[in-house]
Design an enzyme around this catalytic site. Sequence first.
Site, mmCIF file in Angstrom:
data_model
loop_
_atom_site.group_PDB
_atom_site.id
_atom_site.type_symbol
_atom_site.label_atom_id
_atom_site.label_comp_id
_atom_site.label_asym_id
_atom_site.label_seq_id
_atom_site.Cartn_x
_atom_site.Cartn_y
_atom_site.Cartn_z
ATOM 1 N N THR A 157 -5.901 2.221 6.014
ATOM 2 C CA THR A 157 -5.181 3.466 6.069
ATOM 3 C C THR A 157 -4.496 3.875 4.775
ATOM 4 O O THR A 157 -5.234 4.272 3.848
ATOM 5 C CB THR A 157 -4.157 3.868 7.249
ATOM 6 O OG1 THR A 157 -3.342 2.546 7.360
ATOM 7 C CG2 THR A 157 -4.914 3.805 8.509
ATOM 8 N N LYS A 183 -4.946 -5.176 7.573
ATOM 9 C CA LYS A 183 -4.736 -3.878 7.212
ATOM 10 C C LYS A 183 -3.392 -3.585 7.618
ATOM 11 O O LYS A 183 -2.719 -3.955 8.620
ATOM 12 C CB LYS A 183 -5.757 -2.857 7.642
ATOM 13 C CG LYS A 183 -5.721 -2.307 8.997
ATOM 14 C CD LYS A 183 -4.696 -1.655 9.598
ATOM 15 C CE LYS A 183 -4.308 -0.371 8.738
ATOM 16 N NZ LYS A 183 -3.438 0.320 9.476
ATOM 17 N N THR A 194 1.723 -1.375 12.111
ATOM 18 C CA THR A 194 0.641 -0.603 12.424
ATOM 19 C C THR A 194 -0.452 -1.335 11.529
ATOM 20 O O THR A 194 -0.983 -1.433 10.654
ATOM 21 C CB THR A 194 0.679 0.731 11.528
ATOM 22 O OG1 THR A 194 -0.768 1.457 12.002
ATOM 23 C CG2 THR A 194 0.500 0.780 10.117
ATOM 24 N N GLU A 281 3.782 0.148 1.177
ATOM 25 C CA GLU A 281 4.076 1.508 0.639
ATOM 26 C C GLU A 281 4.915 1.638 -0.517
ATOM 27 O O GLU A 281 6.169 1.275 -0.437
ATOM 28 C CB GLU A 281 4.365 2.594 1.831
ATOM 29 C CG GLU A 281 3.132 2.671 2.746
ATOM 30 C CD GLU A 281 3.421 3.471 4.029
ATOM 31 O OE1 GLU A 281 2.443 3.816 4.517
ATOM 32 O OE2 GLU A 281 4.384 3.632 4.372
ATOM 33 N N ASN A 405 5.085 8.542 2.167
ATOM 34 C CA ASN A 405 5.135 8.952 3.557
ATOM 35 C C ASN A 405 5.852 10.378 3.734
ATOM 36 O O ASN A 405 5.871 10.842 4.887
ATOM 37 C CB ASN A 405 6.578 7.925 4.110
ATOM 38 C CG ASN A 405 6.036 6.631 4.497
ATOM 39 O OD1 ASN A 405 4.940 6.619 5.200
ATOM 40 N ND2 ASN A 405 6.420 5.464 3.849
ATOM 41 N N SER A 410 -0.673 15.059 4.882
ATOM 42 C CA SER A 410 -1.259 16.198 4.255
ATOM 43 C C SER A 410 -2.543 16.071 3.506
ATOM 44 O O SER A 410 -2.935 14.866 3.450
ATOM 45 C CB SER A 410 -0.378 16.993 3.227
ATOM 46 O OG SER A 410 0.254 15.796 2.223
#
Lengths: 410, 410
Positions: A157, A183, A194, A281, A405, A410
């Site tokens: 993702t 992942k 996740t 991230e 984040n 978007s």
Amino acid sequence: MAVGDVTMPLMHVVQGVKIGSTEAYVRYPNRRDLVIFEFAEGSNVAGVFTQSAFAAAPVLLSKKHLAESASQKQPRYLIINTGNANAATGTIGYKNAEATCAKLAELTGVQSSQILPFSTGVIGEQLPIERLLQGIQPALNDLNADRWADAASGIMTTDTTPKGASEQFELDGVTYTMTGISKGAGMIRPNMATMLSFVATDAPISRERVQSLLQTTVEHSFNRITIDGDTSTNDSCIFVATGLAGGTEITTQDDPRYQQVLDVLARIMNRLAQLIVRDGEGATKFITVQVEGGANTQECCDVAYSVAESPLIKTALFASDPNWGRIVMAIGKAGVPNLDSSKVQVWLGDVQICLDGGANPDYTEEAGAAVMAEKEITIRIDLGRGTAKDTVYTCDFSYDYVKINADYRS
Amino acid sequence: MAVGDVTMPLMHVVQGVKIGSTEAYVRYPNRRDLVIFEFAEGSNVAGVFTQSAFAAAPVLLSKKHLAESASQKQPRYLIINTGNANAATGTIGYKNAEATCAKLAELTGVQSSQILPFSTGVIGEQLPIERLLQGIQPALNDLNADRWADAASGIMTTDTTPKGASEQFELDGVTYTMTGISKGAGMIRPNMATMLSFVATDAPISRERVQSLLQTTVEHSFNRITIDGDTSTNDSCIFVATGLAGGTEITTQDDPRYQQVLDVLARIMNRLAQLIVRDGEGATKFITVQVEGGANTQECCDVAYSVAESPLIKTALFASDPNWGRIVMAIGKAGVPNLDSSKVQVWLGDVQICLDGGANPDYTEEAGAAVMAEKEITIRIDLGRGTAKDTVYTCDFSYDYVKINADYRS
């Protein structure tokens, strides 16, 4: 960019495992987003799943099918989509997960309960079920033993890099393979995230031992990483043993081969879990938080997570600022009963910053800054009240975390 | 910049309270960083403090002095420095806090135990004790009843605005005043934060009732705010009643005036607490998280904090992205036992986003986006399992949060 060496190793083929993938346009066009695993008949499968009260539809269905397989036929297929988590989707979401299994069952001739579904991506939106169903046959057409790297890409993702680990090992003169992928880059916190991970071996291991091996190793790998303290609705980790490389089945923990397999699986799982942190991230640093001298494992973990999840510490790590007072703050708030702060020691790398609860008089800002300038940093804490210890892995907190984040949907 | 109206009101003088401040050069030159409060003899003083195991030296000493005052003379002075928290400073730090009290006692002729010391700022460095001691006489020379606004500025750290609240109220025909200040912008989480607050009234209230009023109101004000989930070593909140405006002393909770004072104090404390959130590091939005329908208060708070502290939700709020799946994620991970997700409802402002645990079919992205574009946003969650409810206040998570905390010490 991910921190340290995250290169995909040579992904050895596992006998009895085939993988296919396709572009089903779950969320974005022109990306591989649907992956199917096929296991040879007779494979033993175990899974562990998120503890979220909002566990996603595919998690609920996979748990149901795995529970049914205890008395019926073992799972033969995994079907995984990225782009949409099918979480908080109510009855429609559950029916969509069932429809996915039914379609794959129809095309392969197995029972629907022999299929485990997985989803990852945005929460709270319904799957584009027609496109997903249409992707199943193309993914099946792609089935091949040598597709592990494709699968690692096909389940990403916000990951910036595919994640894989693979080893060959010998038991009683027979060579076996263990290969896995994972992942995850955000919404990562113990009891998984996740996070999806699929590991397979062609060693012969009974169903019960597949489950115990998975549970033992997940505890110190996927259950010891945190990026943002958030726990996902979709975390799943699957371990499969096809047995197709031969040998007699490992059925007890007393079998000397059990410990050997455990060691291999622990290495694979640790690598797959740490790869997620390295690709956290916005991560610019890989942080190991070691807590020792605790009265029990729980309080070691409480302190380690309090440090690993403190935004103030994570931003200081990003800034390479040895602002160790924030570490002491995080120890203080961890809720360890009757902690005597005057017995607490803290090290940044090899540099002792906190001595007996106060500033180490020998500490110099230069020494602390030198450690903080590294890409891989160990924070070690001695609570001075026992012999328990534990370790948690995390990353720093950067501008890019906010950017990723704030922009994700978007 | 702070969110919403944070202007300092007219800060009414409280009879029996004088305040002085000076530039002591605790950390930076040319800034007001040392504040002294003087209370008239006979004032009743109560305090609540951080629960951190690494409570700072001044916290330990203030608690000791307050405990001693139960049998001896009540506190007459508060001395507060910003720039250095005197936390994790060991024996030297404790002796420095004692030396500060001793010096002020010597200059004012009270007992050392009648002085409560407070510090806020960087953790893990020793106070510049000589400069601090030299600042005491200049601060005493400055003592004046009309210095509340100066004091609010003199206790700031990363705050961008001084924080104050003030009311006049009438009990049995007598007019009283209650005025208070607070500081704090990071390391904010229940059971207080790197948070200092000082509130005084000239109403006549007994020592026991001063304490019960403080404890009751702090529970729903300072103990219901979070910026980053981090709890400081130095949190302290002091409430003083000088009694100098006359009237008979309020000694029981049955006195009808007790509830009236409680209402005023609750408003003052809520305002001072919410001002801290409005000035949260990097905050661009003020968020109210209301949880209702819980089986008990604890689970309402657990869910509210899980939402209020989720970096994924806070970054989505910053981005004005109605990514409500993240709210569901945070509810799911809050650890509410046997939560039935199909009974959960979630609203963003007046817009219901989650209906019976799934996406509300009537929800439109436009409606959600309109709420998210506001500066003040209420997230309301109904757990559908009882009548308990609670509310927590927080802010969003922006680039500036990272910037402020990556740069703080430099």
